[in-house]
Design a protein around this motif. Structure first.
Motif, PDB file in Angstrom:
ATOM      1  N   ASN A  35     -15.702 -17.324 -14.444  1.00 53.55           N
ATOM      2  CA  ASN A  35     -14.441 -17.627 -13.772  1.00 53.55           C
ATOM      3  C   ASN A  35     -13.810 -18.909 -14.300  1.00 53.55           C
ATOM      4  N   ASN A  41     -23.694 -17.765 -13.510  1.00 53.88           N
ATOM      5  CA  ASN A  41     -22.989 -16.949 -14.485  1.00 53.88           C
ATOM      6  C   ASN A  41     -21.557 -16.675 -14.028  1.00 53.88           C
ATOM      7  N   ALA A  42     -21.382 -16.322 -12.760  1.00 57.76           N
ATOM      8  CA  ALA A  42     -20.046 -16.072 -12.221  1.00 57.76           C
ATOM      9  C   ALA A  42     -19.183 -17.326 -12.301  1.00 57.76           C
ATOM     10  N   SER A  43     -19.791 -18.468 -12.079  1.00 60.60           N
ATOM     11  CA  SER A  43     -19.052 -19.724 -12.161  1.00 60.60           C
ATOM     12  C   SER A  43     -18.533 -19.977 -13.570  1.00 60.60           C
ATOM     13  N   THR A  92     -27.200 -15.586 -11.168  1.00 61.66           N
ATOM     14  CA  THR A  92     -25.985 -14.775 -11.099  1.00 61.66           C
ATOM     15  C   THR A  92     -24.793 -15.610 -10.656  1.00 61.66           C
ATOM     16  N   THR A 109     -18.701 -20.839  -6.323  1.00 61.22           N
ATOM     17  CA  THR A 109     -19.945 -20.233  -6.788  1.00 61.22           C
ATOM     18  C   THR A 109     -20.885 -21.281  -7.381  1.00 61.22           C
ATOM     19  N   SER A 159     -14.731 -20.329  -9.142  1.00 56.42           N
ATOM     20  CA  SER A 159     -15.707 -20.986 -10.006  1.00 56.42           C
ATOM     21  C   SER A 159     -16.369 -22.161  -9.292  1.00 56.42           C
TER      22      SER A 159
END
Length: 79
Positions: free
Chosen positions: A61, A56-58, A53, A18, A15
């Motif tokens: 996670n 969002n991944a951060s 993106t 990213t 997290s």
């Protein structure tokens, strides 16, 4: 329970990495670019998609790490 903390730290690390990468790649005029989406070049559009993106991944996670530490949603995560 020790293994759960190690997994939780991995999610925190992913997290953080990213979010930092997204922050570095975010252009200074990102808000203006989002409103001028059709006029942007293909590379600028791809860059903004990559940044969104990564953010969002951060968030995903980070939410998983919080869920691990609180001990909720383990069935959802398969643990």
């Amino acid at each position: 329970m020790g293994a759960v903390h190690a997994v939780s730290l991995k999610y925190v690390l992913v997290s953080s990495v990213t979010a930092l990468t997204a922050r570095v790649l975010t252009p200074e005029d990102a808000e203006e670019q989002l409103f001028d989406w059709p006029q942007l070049s293909v590379t600028d559009q791809l860059r903004l998609l990559l940044v969104l993106t990564l953010y969002n991944a951060s968030v995903v996670n980070g939410a998983i790490a919080v869920m691990f530490n609180l001990g909720i949603g383990m069935r959802i995560m398969g643990k």
